[in-house]
Design a protein around this motif. Structure first.
Motif, PDB file in Angstrom:
ATOM      1  N   THR A  19       0.822  -1.211   0.000  1.00 10.86           N
ATOM      2  CA  THR A  19       0.000   0.000   0.000  1.00 10.86           C
ATOM      3  C   THR A  19       0.854   1.258   0.000  1.00 10.86           C
ATOM      4  O   THR A  19       0.348   2.334  -0.229  1.00 10.86           O
ATOM      5  N   ILE A  20       2.151   1.124   0.294  1.00 15.69           N
ATOM      6  CA  ILE A  20       3.044   2.279   0.267  1.00 15.69           C
ATOM      7  C   ILE A  20       3.489   2.525  -1.166  1.00 15.69           C
ATOM      8  O   ILE A  20       4.099   1.662  -1.796  1.00 15.69           O
ATOM      9  N   ASN A  21       3.174   3.701  -1.672  1.00 21.60           N
ATOM     10  CA  ASN A  21       3.541   4.049  -3.041  1.00 21.60           C
ATOM     11  C   ASN A  21       4.837   4.848  -2.988  1.00 21.60           C
ATOM     12  O   ASN A  21       4.875   5.939  -2.432  1.00 21.60           O
ATOM     13  N   LEU A  22       5.902   4.300  -3.537  1.00 21.20           N
ATOM     14  CA  LEU A  22       7.227   4.895  -3.397  1.00 21.20           C
ATOM     15  C   LEU A  22       7.961   4.841  -4.722  1.00 21.20           C
ATOM     16  O   LEU A  22       7.903   3.852  -5.438  1.00 21.20           O
ATOM     17  N   ASP A  23       8.665   5.946  -5.031  1.00 21.33           N
ATOM     18  CA  ASP A  23       9.486   5.979  -6.229  1.00 21.33           C
ATOM     19  C   ASP A  23      10.821   6.621  -5.900  1.00 21.33           C
ATOM     20  O   ASP A  23      10.992   7.246  -4.840  1.00 21.33           O
ATOM     21  N   VAL A  24      11.776   6.474  -6.804  1.00 22.50           N
ATOM     22  CA  VAL A  24      13.126   7.025  -6.629  1.00 22.50           C
ATOM     23  C   VAL A  24      13.486   7.815  -7.872  1.00 22.50           C
ATOM     24  O   VAL A  24      13.318   7.324  -9.002  1.00 22.50           O
ATOM     25  N   PHE A  25      13.978   9.033  -7.676  1.00 20.58           N
ATOM     26  CA  PHE A  25      14.569   9.813  -8.761  1.00 20.58           C
ATOM     27  C   PHE A  25      16.072   9.883  -8.519  1.00 20.58           C
ATOM     28  O   PHE A  25      16.512  10.080  -7.383  1.00 20.58           O
ATOM     29  N   PHE A  26      16.860   9.749  -9.588  1.00 25.42           N
ATOM     30  CA  PHE A  26      18.300   9.551  -9.437  1.00 25.42           C
ATOM     31  C   PHE A  26      19.134  10.817  -9.561  1.00 25.42           C
ATOM     32  O   PHE A  26      20.348  10.775  -9.398  1.00 25.42           O
ATOM     33  N   SER A  27      18.510  11.942  -9.862  1.00 24.59           N
ATOM     34  CA  SER A  27      19.202  13.229  -9.796  1.00 24.59           C
ATOM     35  C   SER A  27      18.155  14.329  -9.762  1.00 24.59           C
ATOM     36  O   SER A  27      16.980  14.085 -10.057  1.00 24.59           O
ATOM     37  N   ALA A  28      18.590  15.523  -9.442  1.00 22.20           N
ATOM     38  CA  ALA A  28      17.667  16.663  -9.385  1.00 22.20           C
ATOM     39  C   ALA A  28      17.193  17.080 -10.775  1.00 22.20           C
ATOM     40  O   ALA A  28      16.259  17.866 -10.892  1.00 22.20           O
ATOM     41  N   GLN A  29      17.834  16.540 -11.813  1.00 24.83           N
ATOM     42  CA  GLN A  29      17.436  16.862 -13.183  1.00 24.83           C
ATOM     43  C   GLN A  29      16.572  15.766 -13.812  1.00 24.83           C
ATOM     44  O   GLN A  29      16.213  15.853 -14.980  1.00 24.83           O
ATOM     45  N   SER A  30      16.215  14.739 -13.041  1.00 24.61           N
ATOM     46  CA  SER A  30      15.540  13.571 -13.619  1.00 24.61           C
ATOM     47  C   SER A  30      14.021  13.620 -13.491  1.00 24.61           C
ATOM     48  O   SER A  30      13.352  12.622 -13.733  1.00 24.61           O
ATOM     49  N   PHE A  31      13.475  14.786 -13.126  1.00 22.92           N
ATOM     50  CA  PHE A  31      12.026  14.885 -12.945  1.00 22.92           C
ATOM     51  C   PHE A  31      11.584  16.321 -13.169  1.00 22.92           C
ATOM     52  O   PHE A  31      12.409  17.246 -13.203  1.00 22.92           O
ATOM     53  N   GLN A  32      10.271  16.498 -13.299  1.00 18.16           N
ATOM     54  CA  GLN A  32       9.670  17.824 -13.365  1.00 18.16           C
ATOM     55  C   GLN A  32       9.005  18.119 -12.022  1.00 18.16           C
ATOM     56  O   GLN A  32       8.509  17.212 -11.358  1.00 18.16           O
ATOM     57  N   GLU A  33       8.994  19.386 -11.643  1.00 22.02           N
ATOM     58  CA  GLU A  33       8.474  19.755 -10.327  1.00 22.02           C
ATOM     59  C   GLU A  33       7.047  19.248 -10.101  1.00 22.02           C
ATOM     60  O   GLU A  33       6.702  18.843  -8.991  1.00 22.02           O
ATOM     61  N   ASN A  42       7.909   0.350  -8.134  1.00 27.07           N
ATOM     62  CA  ASN A  42       8.320   1.115  -9.312  1.00 27.07           C
ATOM     63  C   ASN A  42       9.753   0.761  -9.707  1.00 27.07           C
ATOM     64  O   ASN A  42      10.558   0.307  -8.881  1.00 27.07           O
ATOM     65  N   ASP A  43      10.083   1.022 -10.978  1.00 25.47           N
ATOM     66  CA  ASP A  43      11.411   0.667 -11.483  1.00 25.47           C
ATOM     67  C   ASP A  43      12.523   1.311 -10.666  1.00 25.47           C
ATOM     68  O   ASP A  43      13.547   0.669 -10.371  1.00 25.47           O
ATOM     69  N   GLY A  44      12.348   2.593 -10.325  1.00 24.25           N
ATOM     70  CA  GLY A  44      13.383   3.282  -9.556  1.00 24.25           C
ATOM     71  C   GLY A  44      13.631   2.619  -8.219  1.00 24.25           C
ATOM     72  O   GLY A  44      14.789   2.476  -7.775  1.00 24.25           O
ATOM     73  N   ALA A  45      12.558   2.200  -7.545  1.00 15.90           N
ATOM     74  CA  ALA A  45      12.689   1.512  -6.264  1.00 15.90           C
ATOM     75  C   ALA A  45      13.397   0.176  -6.435  1.00 15.90           C
ATOM     76  O   ALA A  45      14.231  -0.221  -5.604  1.00 15.90           O
ATOM     77  N   LYS A  46      13.081  -0.541  -7.529  1.00 14.92           N
ATOM     78  CA  LYS A  46      13.740  -1.828  -7.777  1.00 14.92           C
ATOM     79  C   LYS A  46      15.241  -1.660  -7.985  1.00 14.92           C
ATOM     80  O   LYS A  46      16.041  -2.448  -7.481  1.00 14.92           O
ATOM     81  N   VAL A  47      15.625  -0.630  -8.733  1.00 14.88           N
ATOM     82  CA  VAL A  47      17.048  -0.391  -8.993  1.00 14.88           C
ATOM     83  C   VAL A  47      17.784  -0.058  -7.695  1.00 14.88           C
ATOM     84  O   VAL A  47      18.847  -0.632  -7.393  1.00 14.88           O
TER      85      VAL A  47
END
Length: 242
Positions: free
Chosen positions: A4-18, A181-186
């Motif tokens: 039930t916990i929805n969690l993701d990982v971004f790998f740099s400050a440039q890898s997402f939009q605000e 999510n893929d980021g969490a798996k990595v």
């Protein structure tokens, strides 16, 4: 970690939009060294930390405050900025220096990641130093969680991803949901691979090699420590405090 916990990982400050952070709880990770330094400063009695994006913003804020109660702190490319009171070594932020002070803080990667997260619901500062406090708080978090690795100039920094993986591992008692999510798996996979000797792996990381040439290894040793404090720094109205 409950599915039930929805969690993701971004790998740099440039890898997402605000807008990808809206209504989410963000955990900013900059092991070497911004979030480790923020945690240390607050552990040693700093009143708060004001993260800024660049030297211009730092200068504007510093001109409008009482210099007796503020310190201008930070680095550019690992080196203390000329004219600043402190750099970005957590070892500089001892109680005698920072107790009761508000710190204006400007770094190459970490504070930029914090500033880019301002549209989110909540922003935590995580390091190995306060790992268990972060995990405990996230386990009760109702919002979707994003682990935001500051990285280095837009590139992945392995030490940040290892901490993200450690957080995920601890949240799930060593289990990763199939629907993660893929980021969490990595991040989880990298932590699982290297968890037996985190310190040695971090010492081999690209950013650690850069820092060794600039500041030596004392900061690296310090930042690899786990759970030396239960501080839980959170950004409130532009100031990080506990």
């Amino acid at each position: 970690m409950s599915s039930t916990i929805n969690l993701d990982v971004f790998f740099s400050a440039q890898s997402f939009q605000e807008n990808e952070l809206r209504n989410k709880s963000v955990v900013v990770i900059d092991v070497l060294r911004a979030t480790s330094t923020i945690v240390t400063a607050l552990m040693n009695g700093a009143k708060g930390v004001i993260p800024v994006e660049d030297m211009g913003e730092a200068s504007r804020i510093s001109q409008s405050v009482d210099s007796d109660n503020y310190l201008l702190c930070g680095e550019k490319d690992g080196t203390k900025i000329e004219g600043y009171d402190l750099g970005n070594s957590p070892l500089e932020y001892d109680r005698e220096t920072v107790e009761g002070k508000t710190l204006i803080f400007n770094t190459t990667n970490g504070t930029k990641a914090i500033k880019k997260s301002l549209g989110s619901a909540r922003i935590y500062m995580a390091s190995f130093l306060n790992l268990s406090a972060i995990v405990s708080s996230l386990s009760a978090e109702e919002n979707e969680i994003v682990l935001l690795c500051a990285g280095w100039k837009g590139r992945l920094a392995l030490e940040d991803v290892l901490l993200a993986g450690n957080i995920i591992y601890n949240l799930g008692d060593g289990q990763l949901p199939d629907d993660a999510n893929d980021g969490a798996k990595v991040a989880y996979g990298l932590y699982e691979k290297y968890s037996d000797d985190i310190r040695s792996v971090i010492f081999q990381c690209n950013h650690a090699q850069r820092l060794k040439n600039v500041v030596g290894t004392d900061d690296l040793d310090y930042c690899c420590q786990t759970d030396i404090t239960d501080q839980l720094p959170i950004l409130h109205d532009g100031i990080i405090s506990i």
